[in-house]
Design an enzyme around this catalytic site. Structure first.
Site, PDB file in Angstrom:
ATOM      1  N   HIS A 264       0.833  -1.204   0.000  1.00 28.76           N
ATOM      2  CA  HIS A 264       0.000   0.000   0.000  1.00 28.76           C
ATOM      3  C   HIS A 264       0.875   1.264   0.000  1.00 28.76           C
ATOM      4  O   HIS A 264       0.686   2.155  -0.834  1.00 28.76           O
ATOM      5  CB  HIS A 264      -0.909  -0.031   1.237  1.00 28.76           C
ATOM      6  N   GLU A 265       1.817   1.325   0.900  1.00 20.71           N
ATOM      7  CA  GLU A 265       2.665   2.526   0.995  1.00 20.71           C
ATOM      8  C   GLU A 265       3.539   2.688  -0.240  1.00 20.71           C
ATOM      9  O   GLU A 265       3.817   3.815  -0.674  1.00 20.71           O
ATOM     10  CB  GLU A 265       3.523   2.492   2.266  1.00 20.71           C
ATOM     11  N   HIS A 268       1.599   4.607  -2.736  1.00 21.30           N
ATOM     12  CA  HIS A 268       1.682   6.056  -2.486  1.00 21.30           C
ATOM     13  C   HIS A 268       3.033   6.608  -2.964  1.00 21.30           C
ATOM     14  O   HIS A 268       3.095   7.640  -3.628  1.00 21.30           O
ATOM     15  CB  HIS A 268       1.545   6.340  -0.981  1.00 21.30           C
ATOM     16  N   GLU A 294      -5.098   7.755  -2.833  1.00 24.22           N
ATOM     17  CA  GLU A 294      -5.580   6.473  -2.330  1.00 24.22           C
ATOM     18  C   GLU A 294      -5.840   5.508  -3.494  1.00 24.22           C
ATOM     19  O   GLU A 294      -5.667   4.289  -3.347  1.00 24.22           O
ATOM     20  CB  GLU A 294      -6.849   6.700  -1.502  1.00 24.22           C
TER      21      GLU A 294
END
Lengths: 497, 497
Positions: A264-265, A268, A294
């Site tokens: 997830h990170e 980003h 997101e």
């Protein structure tokens, strides 16, 4: 220097201060010795005052007006930059200084009380602080709504997802609220009939978990020469221009939590890393706010990262790095583990099926508060009632109910929707990419992300703030933001597999 | 806000920017991914421009003049703060902007060429760049000398050691130049007659060396809650207010290099850590410039750290941490190892007896250049001649001769003397502390630094910039800065032991 160039110079300076803040924040969360907190707070406060002074310099209004006169001499990126500069200026200057100051104070109070009221399950203690803060947010919303010609809730949302309309969100969330509870039951029934999901047994040494994170980041082509991985109590992605640092935390008993959190990170970080190189110091070179951000983290985590093809590619890497063996470590089980759906109390632990229901609940309560339809004292009851309706569970306490998030005490109002709008965008963008580039899924099966990244670079990452969020999504995917791709994706993954 | 308060506010802002820079620099040297260098340079440049703008704001001159009118309303710390503010303002504004810019450029050029000319032993290539830079420094020195009413060399020195006079340095360095060459011969003869000095044989694992550094830092009461130890290619002590971070590098083949380098950096860090808490963001709260800073690092490294009592205390810690055994690891030999004297080509590797001779050489050459007594082309010859005279060795190449330091290419002119003035101050301050506190030496023998630190806190660390360097030294030690304590200390350590 003409007026436009002056604005660029101003934002170059703001960017330098923000970059410094970015590294200071990263340092604060990962490296700073505990005793330095007080002195550091002074530095952070001063840098923040400096930015505020620059953002509210009255000369900027004149420069914007003058630059708009010369608009036709600007190229499209400069024009978009001017639009963003104006947007930021309007947000920074809309609210009178004394209201800003009151809000800082109220946020601080509410956050401090929340830290104690939450573990004590004492909503009554938090309520007056929350009410004071919400009253100020309503005041802010009213002022901005009047000024920008939008609804009060949109005025709050606009900082996180510029140009977003309530009617759109209502349509998307009503659709999901109709679809998901029933869909969830079907998924749970199917899951119950399938093979048992085995949890690999720990403990998992932290250094091996870190090695796993790094191995997965290598697969994801994380640019370690322009970023880092570190440990932080509250994981985030941050850093500075060209220096995108992600953090995670490891639990000895369960490696799966940090595994997908890292993916997830990385999503980003790669969005930040792919911003337009020539515009890094300018607003038009920023990532396109929270819904798009997101979308990029969830695209990597939920769409690509949790695809069966990719989990099967990761399975031997996971086994080898952690030294696991047995049925729980088989690829089939690891896929099932990553696709496990279970209604729960806590939003941040939710799977991709139940997550939007957590968000819709918050959205509806926020709107009701802004419209003065319910009072602060009604919040716990309304929360529990909706949890039961949407997810079939009632929180045993406000600790794990209405008080679970720090967002409201921190004054983050109008922020929650971007999590699930981002999830919708992630599915829609991933579907569009797959239509355009057939090599994406075969690539994921062998840990080759290049086909996916090539498309994302062109259509999302490199676009910065050239367009508003909705225009960017529509240009990239050919249609306005909607629920169809998300519903198709979860249906394919959880029912038709 | 009155004029004085405005000046404080200005310096609070400058302090915030400097603190941010401090952490950014530390991060740059220890954590930053290599690919981020370019974007980081932009941020650093912008922060530096912001500071320059604040430092040269014409309104400051008026505020200083006005505050001086109200001087009698200020307490002694405020008065000293005003004196320092004025001093910094004069330095920042003495030199015209175009000369500053030319100097930045010339420094950059000289440093770039030095990096290639040094390994290629090609002084001819460096000479024109050095000449250009020296010409500009001479111009700067001339302007400041006129303005401040001091000599041109003093004008350069004044940034590093405010108020220092050439006649003082001449007296101290002439004394040392007379004393040391002969003393060195005596030490070498005595050493040759003593037991052989055994070098413990490596390799020494880097993690064990780090554990040793941390163990020694614990003995030295390094406040790990307000500081850090990390690895950097070019060791330094830095960080921010209340957050003093030191760095070192480890060589697998020799643990002794980093061992005492760490003690040295701890000395710097403890000086910073002991600055007056109420004045951290103001000039009067700064450490008292380079001579005093070096006095604190050398006091810990050379006076306390290399005292026989302290090395004997460290000996078992060293043995246990590195797992060494045999005659080379005996306390007697470890003491001899730390007291080894040997003339060498390179300043940074020099022991405390030969070090001042390296510095005196540079001082004399700098003065000759400022006075136009020699040309750049004469430098290598003059260097080698003095090396032979002082240390009895002639550099086989300019690589390890005149080009060994980056200081001149970086425009650090008038800086070298502070190393050895600091060494003199270290000995003098240590002697004064021992006279006042008999518990210091017994403390060192058992690894208890508190008696020493108590005295240093009161007389040096907490004094910030309340006094000018010489006044601070005289107040602390009862006499002006001189060579007596240093000569007594080295005589006791190397001849009368």
């Amino acid at each position: 220097m003409n007026a436009y160039q002056k604005l660029e110079a101003t934002h170059k300076r703001l960017s330098a201060l923000r970059n410094a803040e970015g590294i200071l924040f990263w340092d604060h969360e990962t490296m700073m010795p505990s005793g330095a907190a007080e002195a550091r707070a002074e530095v952070e406060a001063e840098l923040s005052v400096m930015q505020h002074e620059i953002q509210t310099d009255p000369a900027t209004a004149d420069a914007i007006a003058e630059a708009e006169q010369q608009r036709e001499q600007l190229d499209p990126w400069q024009q978009a930059n001017l639009r963003e500069i104006k947007r930021l200026y309007r947000h920074a200057n809309a609210v009178p200084a004394d209201l800003v100051e009151k809000m800082v104070h109220a946020r601080h109070e509410a956050t401090m009380v929340w830290r104690e009221a939450r573990p004590a399950n004492d909503f009554k203690r938090l309520a007056p602080k929350l009410k004071a803060l919400f009253d100020l947010k309503r005041e802010e919303a009213g002022i901005k709504a009047e000024l920008f010609g939008i609804t009060p809730y949109e005025a709050l949302l606009d900082q996180y997802d510029p140009g977003r309309r309530e009617v759109q969100i209502d349509a998307i969330f009503d659709d999901l609220a109709g679809f998901l509870p029933n869909f969830l039951q079907q998924v749970l029934e199917k899951q119950a009939q399938g093979p048992a999901i085995l949890q690999p047994q720990g403990p998992f040494a932290l250094d091996k978990q870190e090695a796993l994170s790094r191995a997965v980041m290598e697969v994801l082509d994380f640019p370690f020469d322009r970023g880092r991985l570190d440990v932080a109590a509250h994981p985030f992605s941050g850093g500075a221009d060209g220096d995108n640092r992600i953090t995670t935390r490891y639990e000895e008993s369960d490696f799966t939590a940090s595994l997908m959190a890292v993916v997830h990170e990385v999503g980003h970080a790669l969005y930040e890393d792919g911003r337009p190189k020539d515009w890094l110091s300018q607003p038009v070179g920023n990532s396109r706010d929270m819904t798009l951000h997101e979308s990029q983290s969830l695209l990597l985590e939920m769409q690509a990262g949790r695809s069966e093809a990719f989990i099967r590619h990761l399975a031997p890497i996971i086994r080898d790095t952690l030294g696991g063996s047995g049925p729980a470590w088989e690829a089939d089980n690891l896929v099932r583990l990553q696709h496990k759906v279970a209604p729960g109390l806590i939003r941040v632990y939710a799977d991709e099926v139940t997550y939007p229901l957590h968000v819709i609940l918050r959205y509806k309560l926020e709107k009701a508060i802004v419209a003065d339809d319910i009072t602060i004292d009604d919040l716990p009851g309304a929360w529990n009632e909706m949890m039961q309706r949407y997810l079939g569970i009632t929180p045993p306490s406000d600790t794990d109910g209405v008080m679970q998030d720090v967002h409201w005490p921190e004054g983050l109002f109008g922020y929650f929707p971007t999590y699930s709008l981002g999830a919708m965008a992630a599915a829609q963008i991933f579907a569009a990419a797959n239509r355009a580039v057939p090599e994406i899924m075969p690539g994921l099966a062998e840990g080759n992300l290049k086909p996916l990244y090539g498309w994302l670079d062109t259509h999302i990452r490199s676009q910065g703030c050239l367009y508003l969020p909705d225009e960017l999504i529509e240009r990239a995917t050919g249609e306005p933001l909607g629920t169809a791709a998300y519903k198709a994706a979860v249906t394919a993954r959880y029912l038709n597999n």
